[in-house]
Write a protein that holds these residues in place. Structure first.
Motif, PDB file in Angstrom:
ATOM      1  N   ALA A 150       0.812  -1.222   0.000  1.00 22.07           N
ATOM      2  CA  ALA A 150       0.000   0.000   0.000  1.00 22.07           C
ATOM      3  C   ALA A 150       0.841   1.266   0.000  1.00 22.07           C
ATOM      4  CB  ALA A 150      -0.922   0.000   1.223  1.00 22.07           C
ATOM      5  N   TRP A 151       2.027   1.209   0.584  1.00 24.26           N
ATOM      6  CA  TRP A 151       2.832   2.426   0.778  1.00 24.26           C
ATOM      7  C   TRP A 151       3.860   2.602  -0.343  1.00 24.26           C
ATOM      8  CZ3 TRP A 151       4.041   1.432   6.674  1.00 24.26           C
ATOM      9  CH2 TRP A 151       2.871   1.670   7.413  1.00 24.26           C
ATOM     10  N   ARG A 152       3.412   2.726  -1.553  1.00 21.20           N
ATOM     11  CA  ARG A 152       4.339   2.862  -2.682  1.00 21.20           C
ATOM     12  C   ARG A 152       5.080   4.199  -2.686  1.00 21.20           C
ATOM     13  NH1 ARG A 152       3.905  -1.449  -6.388  1.00 21.20           N
ATOM     14  NH2 ARG A 152       2.527  -3.000  -5.396  1.00 21.20           N
ATOM     15  N   ASN A 153       4.576   5.190  -1.928  1.00 26.46           N
ATOM     16  CA  ASN A 153       5.222   6.509  -1.895  1.00 26.46           C
ATOM     17  C   ASN A 153       6.124   6.693  -0.683  1.00 26.46           C
ATOM     18  OD1 ASN A 153       3.900   7.626  -4.261  1.00 26.46           O
ATOM     19  ND2 ASN A 153       2.026   7.703  -3.036  1.00 26.46           N
ATOM     20  N   LEU A 154       6.308   5.653   0.112  1.00 21.27           N
ATOM     21  CA  LEU A 154       7.052   5.786   1.361  1.00 21.27           C
ATOM     22  C   LEU A 154       8.528   6.113   1.101  1.00 21.27           C
ATOM     23  CD1 LEU A 154       6.165   5.446   4.341  1.00 21.27           C
ATOM     24  CD2 LEU A 154       7.329   3.231   4.302  1.00 21.27           C
ATOM     25  N   GLU A 155       9.042   7.091   1.850  1.00 20.87           N
ATOM     26  CA  GLU A 155      10.441   7.505   1.744  1.00 20.87           C
ATOM     27  C   GLU A 155      11.233   7.201   3.007  1.00 20.87           C
ATOM     28  OE1 GLU A 155      10.374  11.631   0.754  1.00 20.87           O
ATOM     29  OE2 GLU A 155       9.385  11.325  -1.186  1.00 20.87           O
ATOM     30  N   ILE A 156      10.570   7.214   4.165  1.00 24.22           N
ATOM     31  CA  ILE A 156      11.243   6.957   5.441  1.00 24.22           C
ATOM     32  C   ILE A 156      10.456   5.897   6.198  1.00 24.22           C
ATOM     33  CG2 ILE A 156      11.966   7.929   7.653  1.00 24.22           C
ATOM     34  CD1 ILE A 156      12.214  10.631   6.280  1.00 24.22           C
ATOM     35  N   LEU A 157      11.131   4.815   6.571  1.00 27.65           N
ATOM     36  CA  LEU A 157      10.514   3.744   7.346  1.00 27.65           C
ATOM     37  C   LEU A 157      11.370   3.499   8.579  1.00 27.65           C
ATOM     38  CD1 LEU A 157       8.397   1.504   7.702  1.00 27.65           C
ATOM     39  CD2 LEU A 157       9.871   0.009   6.333  1.00 27.65           C
ATOM     40  N   CYS A 158      10.805   3.773   9.752  1.00 27.20           N
ATOM     41  CA  CYS A 158      11.550   3.629  11.001  1.00 27.20           C
ATOM     42  C   CYS A 158      10.774   2.721  11.943  1.00 27.20           C
ATOM     43  CB  CYS A 158      11.774   5.002  11.637  1.00 27.20           C
ATOM     44  SG  CYS A 158      12.743   4.937  13.151  1.00 27.20           S
ATOM     45  N   LEU A 159      11.334   1.546  12.210  1.00 26.87           N
ATOM     46  CA  LEU A 159      10.719   0.556  13.089  1.00 26.87           C
ATOM     47  C   LEU A 159      11.659   0.242  14.250  1.00 26.87           C
ATOM     48  CD1 LEU A 159       9.374  -1.893  10.335  1.00 26.87           C
ATOM     49  CD2 LEU A 159       8.247   0.131  11.284  1.00 26.87           C
ATOM     50  N   ASP A 160      12.299   1.246  14.789  1.00 27.93           N
ATOM     51  CA  ASP A 160      13.256   1.062  15.871  1.00 27.93           C
ATOM     52  C   ASP A 160      12.575   0.470  17.106  1.00 27.93           C
ATOM     53  OD1 ASP A 160      14.995   2.255  14.177  1.00 27.93           O
ATOM     54  OD2 ASP A 160      15.282   4.089  15.331  1.00 27.93           O
ATOM     55  N   GLY A 161      13.252  -0.495  17.702  1.00 20.36           N
ATOM     56  CA  GLY A 161      12.767  -1.071  18.941  1.00 20.36           C
ATOM     57  C   GLY A 161      11.637  -2.073  18.786  1.00 20.36           C
ATOM     58  N   TRP A 162      11.334  -2.515  17.572  1.00 18.03           N
ATOM     59  CA  TRP A 162      10.293  -3.526  17.358  1.00 18.03           C
ATOM     60  C   TRP A 162      10.899  -4.895  17.700  1.00 18.03           C
ATOM     61  CZ3 TRP A 162       6.035  -2.902  13.219  1.00 18.03           C
ATOM     62  CH2 TRP A 162       5.543  -1.586  13.229  1.00 18.03           C
ATOM     63  N   SER A 163      10.869  -5.260  18.948  1.00 20.44           N
ATOM     64  CA  SER A 163      11.556  -6.464  19.403  1.00 20.44           C
ATOM     65  C   SER A 163      10.950  -7.743  18.843  1.00 20.44           C
ATOM     66  CB  SER A 163      11.556  -6.513  20.933  1.00 20.44           C
ATOM     67  OG  SER A 163      10.238  -6.389  21.443  1.00 20.44           O
ATOM     68  N   TYR A 164       9.672  -7.733  18.450  1.00 15.14           N
ATOM     69  CA  TYR A 164       9.030  -8.931  17.908  1.00 15.14           C
ATOM     70  C   TYR A 164       9.115  -8.999  16.377  1.00 15.14           C
ATOM     71  CZ  TYR A 164       7.084 -10.160  22.444  1.00 15.14           C
ATOM     72  OH  TYR A 164       6.946 -10.532  23.758  1.00 15.14           O
ATOM     73  N   LEU A 165       9.766  -8.020  15.785  1.00 15.43           N
ATOM     74  CA  LEU A 165       9.937  -8.039  14.334  1.00 15.43           C
ATOM     75  C   LEU A 165      11.156  -8.890  14.001  1.00 15.43           C
ATOM     76  CD1 LEU A 165       9.312  -6.971  11.472  1.00 15.43           C
ATOM     77  CD2 LEU A 165      10.808  -5.029  11.986  1.00 15.43           C
ATOM     78  N   SER A 166      10.940 -10.039  13.354  1.00 10.12           N
ATOM     79  CA  SER A 166      12.039 -10.945  13.050  1.00 10.12           C
ATOM     80  C   SER A 166      12.338 -11.056  11.558  1.00 10.12           C
ATOM     81  CB  SER A 166      11.736 -12.340  13.602  1.00 10.12           C
ATOM     82  OG  SER A 166      10.551 -12.868  13.016  1.00 10.12           O
ATOM     83  N   GLU A 167      11.391 -10.646  10.711  1.00 11.15           N
ATOM     84  CA  GLU A 167      11.562 -10.853   9.271  1.00 11.15           C
ATOM     85  C   GLU A 167      11.074  -9.643   8.495  1.00 11.15           C
ATOM     86  OE1 GLU A 167      10.069 -13.971   5.766  1.00 11.15           O
ATOM     87  OE2 GLU A 167       9.466 -14.249   7.861  1.00 11.15           O
TER      88      GLU A 167
END
Length: 530
Positions: A150-167
């Motif tokens: 959905a986010w084809r226009n995204l320029e900045i993606l920040c997921l800092d500290g997402w401890s359950y994000l593995s993939e």
């Protein structure tokens, strides 16, 4: 503190409640005004919710940081930014179809969020920036995949500290406009190869990813790769090349295998040499575990060529070499910071090179090396300097001396400086013929490329050859370079091309490739064969 009824204020546009520390709620009449343009509730520490069933047709400026906000449920088609900093947010409600212009969603303290409204977030198709930090709930790969589509226009993606994000799902390659990817302190285990397809991506930040084991792709225009304190990282590789000067950081990545260290060495050579063609940035630097100077550093004694470097026998931390200042456009410094000294000094030591030419002395140090005491092992530092600070002297070769020290200042003895020689060090002079973008060595612009089976160019970024069995299927990766002119690379852009084919002849037969391009604007470069 309570506010009065504003339902009769039909022309009210600006409501400023900043620093109303006792405010517990915003009167519903204010959140029902169709004329409301700006709402500022910054630092309203007792305010726990912003919610309204009324669609605010005019609201375009919302300030709600530093408050006790637990629930957010507002909607406006004119709102472009939602910035929630230092809140205690638990519930985020974004009504579907009510944020058609929202471009930035920033929640800098999301550790209390119970969940993310995935369906609602997928409707934010104009989103260019998504930053939600410290999200502690489980996130499924399929949910991320739907967001990336959905986010084809995204320029900045920040997921800092997402401890359950593995993939990281493979469809991240759909984010063709992505410029910065930050996964610091997350649970991600692998950076997938498809990241190399993100031609706009310039920054990857993986600091403190304690589960990260492999980085398998690097985008071509990368300028910063921060993998500091990724203590389980073993593999760093990529089938594509980095075509811009890059800040490579691998502090305390002590499990990196030899192949990965070699890749980092060659990538650094390629990156910092390419930087000389344009301009060095003060951030251009490589730092990684090790105790050896890269082989491409010209630190061994050579007698004839004027651009070679010679070690002095009297002092192992001193390097003397001759240099043609008219042709030299930059210099790379390298040294090994020994762990045994860093731990014993304790006064925040600095790595420094003293450069001497014609009795003129200048200093050069890598950026941000003050925290050397945090290193858990010996580390290699490589940093550049554009040009030489020795006036406009041209013509004959001149003698230059470089002395490397680990130094610190003793504040208890009238700011006396102390120096410890660094035994492992190197210098590499970059000449104009070597700085062409696309290679750590001289890049040949070719119309005809001959490839011989059995000895394809190595994936590491040099022009050497390795011996391996000839594969039945080969892929040829090319770079189509766009420049202002044949002599200037200031606007260098690499357009990656890939050709894949299968052998039809016998495996032992030599394979010949012929590629031609006729244009004053474009030049074709062989990037890789694998």
């Amino acid at each position: 503190m309570e506010l009065p009824d504003f339902s009769m204020a039909h022309k009210l546009e600006n409501v400023d409640l900043c620093d109303c520390s006792s405010l517990r709620s915003v009167h519903p009449s204010i959140l029902s005004l169709h004329t409301l343009v700006k709402l500022d509730v910054d630092h309203c520490h007792e305010l726990e919710s912003l919610e309204s069933e009324t669609h605010l047709e005019s609201l375009s400026d919302l300030q709600a940081s530093g408050c006790g906000l637990k629930k957010f449920c507002l909607s406006s088609n004119k709102l472009e930014t939602i910035y929630l900093r230092e809140t205690r947010l638990e519930i985020l409600d974004l009504p579907i179809g009510r944020f058609t212009k929202l471009r930035s969603l920033l929640i800098l303290h999301g550790e209390r969020l119970r969940s993310l409204p995935i369906k609602e977030l997928c409707c934010l198709t104009n989103l260019t920036e998504f930053q939600v930090l410290e999200f502690k709930q489980e996130i499924h790969t399929e949910e991320l995949r739907s967001l990336f589509y959905a986010w084809r226009n995204l320029e900045i993606l920040c997921l800092d500290g997402w401890s359950y994000l593995s993939e990281i799902p493979g469809n991240i390659k759909c984010l063709t406009r992505l410029q910065n990817l930050s996964l610091q302190r997350s649970g991600v285990e692998t950076l997938p190869p498809c990241v190399s397809h993100l031609s706009s991506l310039t920054g990857i930040y993986l600091f403190g990813c304690k589960r990260l084991k492999s980085i398998l792709g690097l985008p071509p225009m990368l300028k910063a790769l921060d993998a500091n304190d990724c203590t389980l990282l073993e593999t760093v590789s990529s089938d594509s090349l980095v075509f811009s000067p890059c800040w490579f950081q691998f502090k305390n990545c002590v499990k990196l295998d030899e192949c990965s260290l070699g890749f980092i060495e060659e990538s650094t050579h390629f990156s910092l040499t390419s930087a000389c063609g344009t301009a060095f940035n003060y951030l251009d630097l490589a730092r990684y575990p090790g105790n050896r100077v890269p082989k491409w550093m010209k630190y061994k004694q050579m007698t004839e060529a004027s651009n070679t470097i010679q070690f002095m026998t009297e002092a192992s931390n001193t390097i003397q070499f001759t240099c043609n200042l008219e042709r030299a456009i930059g210099i790379l410094f390298c040294c090994v910071a020994p762990h045994r000294h860093l731990r014993s000094l304790g006064q925040r030591p600095l790595v420094t090179c003293y450069i001497t030419c014609d009795d003129i002395v200048t200093k050069s140090s890598p950026y941000n090396n003050q925290r050397l005491y945090e290193l858990d092992s010996d580390h290699v530092f490589i940093w550049p300097r554009k040009g030489f600070p020795f006036g406009t002297r041209t013509g004959d070769d001149v003698k230059i001396s470089c002395e490397f020290f680990l130094e610190w200042r003793d504040h208890g003895k009238m700011y006396c400086n102390h120096k410890v020689p660094l035994e492992a060090c190197g210098v590499h002079v970059i000449y104009d013929s070597e700085s062409e973008p696309g290679s750590g060595q001289k890049r040949k612009r070719v119309a005809d490329i001959g490839v011989e089976d059995g000895v394809p160019p190595t994936k590491r970024l040099n022009n050497s050859w390795i011996s391996q069995p000839a594969p039945l299927g080969l892929a040829l990766q090319l770079g189509l370079a766009t420049t202002k002119s044949n002599k200037s690379h200031d606007n260098f852009i690499c357009h990656p091309l890939q050709l894949k084919f299968m052998r039809k002849k016998k495996q032992e037969d030599p394979l010949q490739l012929k590629l031609n391009i006729n244009s004053d604007r474009y030049s074709l470069m062989l990037v890789n064969i694998y």
